[in-house]
Structures are given as C-alpha cells and as structure tokens.
Design a protein around this motif. Sequence first.
Motif, PDB file in Angstrom:
ATOM      1  N   SER A 190     -22.425 103.659  21.712  1.00 27.91           N
ATOM      2  CA  SER A 190     -23.342 104.757  21.400  1.00 27.91           C
ATOM      3  C   SER A 190     -24.283 104.383  20.267  1.00 27.91           C
ATOM      4  O   SER A 190     -24.012 103.482  19.473  1.00 27.91           O
ATOM      5  CB  SER A 190     -22.543 105.997  20.993  1.00 27.91           C
ATOM      6  OG  SER A 190     -21.950 105.777  19.728  1.00 27.91           O
ATOM      7  N   GLY A 191     -25.373 105.112  20.196  1.00 27.31           N
ATOM      8  CA  GLY A 191     -26.310 104.946  19.095  1.00 27.31           C
ATOM      9  C   GLY A 191     -25.639 105.240  17.762  1.00 27.31           C
ATOM     10  O   GLY A 191     -25.883 104.556  16.766  1.00 27.31           O
ATOM     11  N   PHE A 192     -24.766 106.238  17.771  1.00 19.47           N
ATOM     12  CA  PHE A 192     -24.083 106.616  16.531  1.00 19.47           C
ATOM     13  C   PHE A 192     -23.230 105.464  16.002  1.00 19.47           C
ATOM     14  O   PHE A 192     -23.136 105.255  14.799  1.00 19.47           O
ATOM     15  CB  PHE A 192     -23.216 107.853  16.776  1.00 19.47           C
ATOM     16  CG  PHE A 192     -22.515 108.349  15.541  1.00 19.47           C
ATOM     17  CD1 PHE A 192     -23.237 108.862  14.475  1.00 19.47           C
ATOM     18  CD2 PHE A 192     -21.129 108.297  15.444  1.00 19.47           C
ATOM     19  CE1 PHE A 192     -22.599 109.320  13.333  1.00 19.47           C
ATOM     20  CE2 PHE A 192     -20.481 108.752  14.305  1.00 19.47           C
ATOM     21  CZ  PHE A 192     -21.215 109.268  13.248  1.00 19.47           C
ATOM     22  N   ALA A 193     -22.617 104.682  16.912  1.00 21.64           N
ATOM     23  CA  ALA A 193     -21.799 103.555  16.473  1.00 21.64           C
ATOM     24  C   ALA A 193     -22.667 102.463  15.831  1.00 21.64           C
ATOM     25  O   ALA A 193     -22.252 101.805  14.886  1.00 21.64           O
ATOM     26  CB  ALA A 193     -21.030 102.980  17.662  1.00 21.64           C
ATOM     27  N   ASN A 194     -23.865 102.300  16.350  1.00 24.80           N
ATOM     28  CA  ASN A 194     -24.716 101.208  15.872  1.00 24.80           C
ATOM     29  C   ASN A 194     -25.620 101.624  14.712  1.00 24.80           C
ATOM     30  O   ASN A 194     -25.893 100.836  13.822  1.00 24.80           O
ATOM     31  CB  ASN A 194     -25.574 100.686  17.027  1.00 24.80           C
ATOM     32  CG  ASN A 194     -26.221  99.359  16.726  1.00 24.80           C
ATOM     33  OD1 ASN A 194     -25.534  98.387  16.405  1.00 24.80           O
ATOM     34  ND2 ASN A 194     -27.538  99.292  16.796  1.00 24.80           N
ATOM     35  N   GLU A 195     -26.093 102.875  14.747  1.00 25.62           N
ATOM     36  CA  GLU A 195     -26.979 103.382  13.700  1.00 25.62           C
ATOM     37  C   GLU A 195     -26.454 104.736  13.222  1.00 25.62           C
ATOM     38  O   GLU A 195     -26.993 105.776  13.572  1.00 25.62           O
ATOM     39  CB  GLU A 195     -28.419 103.544  14.238  1.00 25.62           C
ATOM     40  CG  GLU A 195     -29.065 102.255  14.693  1.00 25.62           C
ATOM     41  CD  GLU A 195     -30.400 102.496  15.390  1.00 25.62           C
ATOM     42  OE1 GLU A 195     -31.407 102.715  14.696  1.00 25.62           O
ATOM     43  OE2 GLU A 195     -30.431 102.482  16.626  1.00 25.62           O
ATOM     44  N   PRO A 196     -25.382 104.713  12.412  1.00 32.07           N
ATOM     45  CA  PRO A 196     -24.728 105.969  12.045  1.00 32.07           C
ATOM     46  C   PRO A 196     -25.549 106.835  11.078  1.00 32.07           C
ATOM     47  O   PRO A 196     -25.348 108.041  11.021  1.00 32.07           O
ATOM     48  CB  PRO A 196     -23.416 105.514  11.389  1.00 32.07           C
ATOM     49  CG  PRO A 196     -23.665 104.116  10.944  1.00 32.07           C
ATOM     50  CD  PRO A 196     -24.677 103.536  11.894  1.00 32.07           C
ATOM     51  N   ASP A 197     -26.470 106.206  10.348  1.00 35.27           N
ATOM     52  CA  ASP A 197     -27.177 106.966   9.311  1.00 35.27           C
ATOM     53  C   ASP A 197     -28.291 107.826   9.885  1.00 35.27           C
ATOM     54  O   ASP A 197     -29.011 107.400  10.786  1.00 35.27           O
ATOM     55  CB  ASP A 197     -27.770 106.019   8.272  1.00 35.27           C
ATOM     56  CG  ASP A 197     -26.684 105.259   7.526  1.00 35.27           C
ATOM     57  OD1 ASP A 197     -25.540 105.758   7.479  1.00 35.27           O
ATOM     58  OD2 ASP A 197     -26.973 104.163   7.013  1.00 35.27           O
ATOM     59  N   ASN A 198     -28.435 109.006   9.337  1.00 33.63           N
ATOM     60  CA  ASN A 198     -29.558 109.885   9.654  1.00 33.63           C
ATOM     61  C   ASN A 198     -29.753 110.108  11.153  1.00 33.63           C
ATOM     62  O   ASN A 198     -30.889 110.186  11.638  1.00 33.63           O
ATOM     63  CB  ASN A 198     -30.856 109.346   9.020  1.00 33.63           C
ATOM     64  CG  ASN A 198     -30.865 109.583   7.526  1.00 33.63           C
ATOM     65  OD1 ASN A 198     -30.324 110.578   7.036  1.00 33.63           O
ATOM     66  ND2 ASN A 198     -31.443 108.659   6.776  1.00 33.63           N
ATOM     67  N   CYS A 199     -28.646 110.209  11.876  1.00 29.82           N
ATOM     68  CA  CYS A 199     -28.692 110.552  13.295  1.00 29.82           C
ATOM     69  C   CYS A 199     -29.607 109.632  14.093  1.00 29.82           C
ATOM     70  O   CYS A 199     -30.215 110.050  15.079  1.00 29.82           O
ATOM     71  CB  CYS A 199     -29.151 112.004  13.477  1.00 29.82           C
ATOM     72  SG  CYS A 199     -27.816 113.170  13.220  1.00 29.82           S
ATOM     73  N   GLY A 200     -29.709 108.383  13.669  1.00 29.23           N
ATOM     74  CA  GLY A 200     -30.526 107.433  14.419  1.00 29.23           C
ATOM     75  C   GLY A 200     -31.997 107.467  14.065  1.00 29.23           C
ATOM     76  O   GLY A 200     -32.787 106.756  14.678  1.00 29.23           O
TER      77      GLY A 200
END
Length: 337
Positions: A190-200
Amino acid sequence: MSHATLLLVLVILVSSVVSQQQQQQPDDTPDICLSLRDSSACPAFHQFYVSTGVVDRFPFLPSNITTVQQLDASLLRYVNSTSDYLLPLGCLSTNYNPTTPYARYALTKMCARLIQDAEDSLPCNTEHNVVPPPLCQATCMDWVNSVTVITSQPRVCSDNSQRTAALANYTTQCLSWQGYNASTDDNCISGFANEPDNCGFRDDITRACQFCQNTTSAASSNCCQLVTCGHGLGDVIMLALPFDDGWALGVNLSTGLKGAFPLVCVSPTTLSFMEQWQSRSSKLTLPSTNTIDTTITAADVSSSSIPKRMASKSSKSTSSSDFISLFWTVITHLPLS
Ligand SMILES: *[C@@H]1O[C@H](CO)[C@@H](O)[C@H](O)[C@H]1NC(C)=O
Ligand SMILES: *[C@@H]1O[C@H](CO)[C@@H](O)[C@H](O)[C@H]1NC(C)=O
Ligand SMILES: *[C@@H]1O[C@H](CO)[C@@H](O)[C@H](O)[C@H]1NC(C)=O
Ligand SMILES: *[C@@H]1O[C@H](CO)[C@@H](O)[C@H](O)[C@H]1NC(C)=O
Ligand SMILES: *[C@@H]1O[C@H](CO)[C@@H](O)[C@H](O)[C@H]1NC(C)=O
Ligand SMILES: *[C@@H]1O[C@H](CO)[C@@H](O)[C@H](O)[C@H]1NC(C)=O
C-alpha cells in the motif's frame, strides 16, 4: 567525382558507421539488477529489485543509471515534474510554477510500476527468489483521484477530452493491470506502507490536513493518525468587519463560524490560492456572499471574545463588490474565538 568529394563521402560514411556503433553501445552494456534495500523512494519494496533495463521504456530515467541512489533521485525528480500527469492530461504546466502539486502516492505507484516490469525487473526478482506483491488497487485509485482533483480547474486543463480519456485510461490500469489491481487480501503493497507521512501528500501538510478534515475521506483511511494538523493554517477566512486596532471579525469558511481574530495572523489571499483551496476543501464552489452569512450583528460582537473597547472602534464595513479582497488566509496560529 573528384578525389576531394570521394574522400568527403568516405569520411561521412565512416563517421556514420562509427556513430551507429556508439549509439548501439548502451544496448551492449548488461542490465544490472538494482536492490532496493537502501532505496529512499521505495522503502516498502526493500526486498525487491529493479532492472536497469527499464530505462528503455521509461524515458525520464537516465540511460546510464547504475545505483539505487541514482534511481531514487530520478524518481523524485519525475514525480515533481510536469511529465507525471500534467502533460499526459494535456494540462498547462505554467499554472504550477515552480513545482506541480504532488499527486498522492505518486512515488509508490512508480516503484510498483518499475518493479512489476515484466520484461526486465520481474526476471531480476525471480533470479533472487522473490516475488514482489502488486500495488494495492486502493493506492492506485488514490493517485487517480488526487490527479482528478488537482486538474479539475478548467483554467488549468482546457483540453477536457484528452484529460477525460487519460483519466479513464489510468483508472482502467488500476482495475485491470495486475501490477496495480491487488486487494489487501492478496498481500498487496500500500501507499501507506511506502509513504506513511501526511497521507501520501509528502511535504504538503495543507493538503494532508484538508484530506483528513473531510470526515468522508478520512474515514476511508488510517493514514490520518500520522498527520498533525493544527492551528487552522491555510484556512480561508472571510473578513467581515475590521477594527482600527488590528483586530477583525470574520467567518471561517470551512465551518461558517464567526469570530474575532488579530489581523497579523492572516494575509490577503490570492486568486490562485483560492482556486487550489476550493478544489481541495469541502467547499466545492466558490462561496458567495449570498450563501455565507457575513452580516455581523451587535449580538455577534458581544458574544465573541473580542474585548469590548475594540467593538466600538469599527473602522468600516467591507463591501461585497470587492469580492476577492474579502478572503484572507491564516498564516500563523489562529483559532477564531
Ligand atoms: C549520466 O549521463 C548524464 C548525461 O547524459 C551525465 O550528466 C551523468 O553524469 C552521467 N552519470 C553517470 C553516473 O555516468
Ligand atoms: C519536490 O518539490 C517540493 C516542493 O517544492 C520540494 O520540497 C522537494 O524537495 C522536491 N523534491 C525533489 C526531489 O526535487
Ligand atoms: C493508455 O495508457 C497506456 C500506457 O501509458 C498507453 O499505452 C495506451 O495507449 C493508452 N490508451 C489510451 C486509449 O489512451
Ligand atoms: C487484475 O487484472 C488481471 C489482469 O487483467 C485480472 O485477471 C484480475 O482478475 C484482476 N484482479 C482484480 C482483483 O481485479
Ligand atoms: C476553521 O474550521 C475548521 C473546521 O472546524 C477548523 O479545523 C479550523 O481550525 C478553523 N480555523 C480557524 C482559523 O479557526
Ligand atoms: C470528502 O471526500 C469524499 C471521498 O473522497 C469526496 O467524495 C467528497 O467530495 C469530499 N467532500 C468534500 C466536502 O470535499
């Protein structure tokens, strides 16, 4: 034919053969499997590999990439450039100087795209006995929805048919390309796993907060727990009644609540900020003076926390014909009180 001309023809022939050989050179260099272990752009994909062979199919990647750091730098440059979505959609880039807004999870989507490259990268992963899971379809759609919102201003994207076709194409890819279309049951990334900060949204805290303050969109995502919004920064306030001591009464356009605030905490907004704010915020149409009650009554003045001595010093009432000058942006901590 004179000797001189013959010589010239020979020289041209020889040099064109040499230049052809030089052009073929890159194809002769063997492709490298780059490990993403130390990738800063694709941290959730750290067990996997990207082949340098992908540069043939992704013109934005320099043809001479040899390290994962070079790959990271190219990806970061690309997602900030107009090539990611503005040009394919036929949108004007001049409205987004100096940088284009970051489309949510754009990096994550690119990481998946390169890793799932069937021609070169997937064989690299097979060689290392790993099978990279696809991107979660929800993340792919988060990106498409973000691009849709950013480009929804007609002024920015005048060629609507190209935009509509491209967005439909992107959606189709999310639904039917197996590198993008996995459900969470399939162990997708998921995007959250790769870019957890600021909801992507990366460093765009304002857009992250607007996303998280929309209860509908926030509920569909767990990313908001990591977003720290405070202070109503970037909120738009309609200035209703300025006082000559630096305070004013105004209306928070996100809520319609009236209150008093010091003018040093706000600055006049610009038309382009208003348009961005409009496309991101809960107000989908430019609020008009008809729909928002900006009338300040004696009751508003006495019920607000504005000190009484100021209330008597009202300088002037704003004119509704002076429309844009009514809007101010919060620049420092300011809850309307
Ligand atoms: C790759 O090529 C570009 C120009 O084409 C050059 O600026 C850069 O230094 C090269 N990088 C490497 C690692 O060779
Ligand atoms: C992308 O643009 C943002 C906003 O201007 C900037 O902070 C960031 O450093 C840029 N990233 C890269 C890799 O250039
Ligand atoms: C959709 O996108 C793919 C990949 O970018 C492209 O090859 C294809 O031509 C596009 N299809 C349409 C209908 O635009
Ligand atoms: C993903 O796409 C593949 C290939 O088009 C398709 O076979 C598969 O059913 C799709 N999966 C989902 C969950 O939609
Ligand atoms: C405006 O209202 C929103 C939504 O309740 C709130 O989060 C924000 O802090 C308010 N802004 C100001 C400046 O009071
Ligand atoms: C909030 O988010 C939902 C789902 O993303 C979206 O459909 C809706 O337009 C947003 N609401 C507002 C008021 O912006």
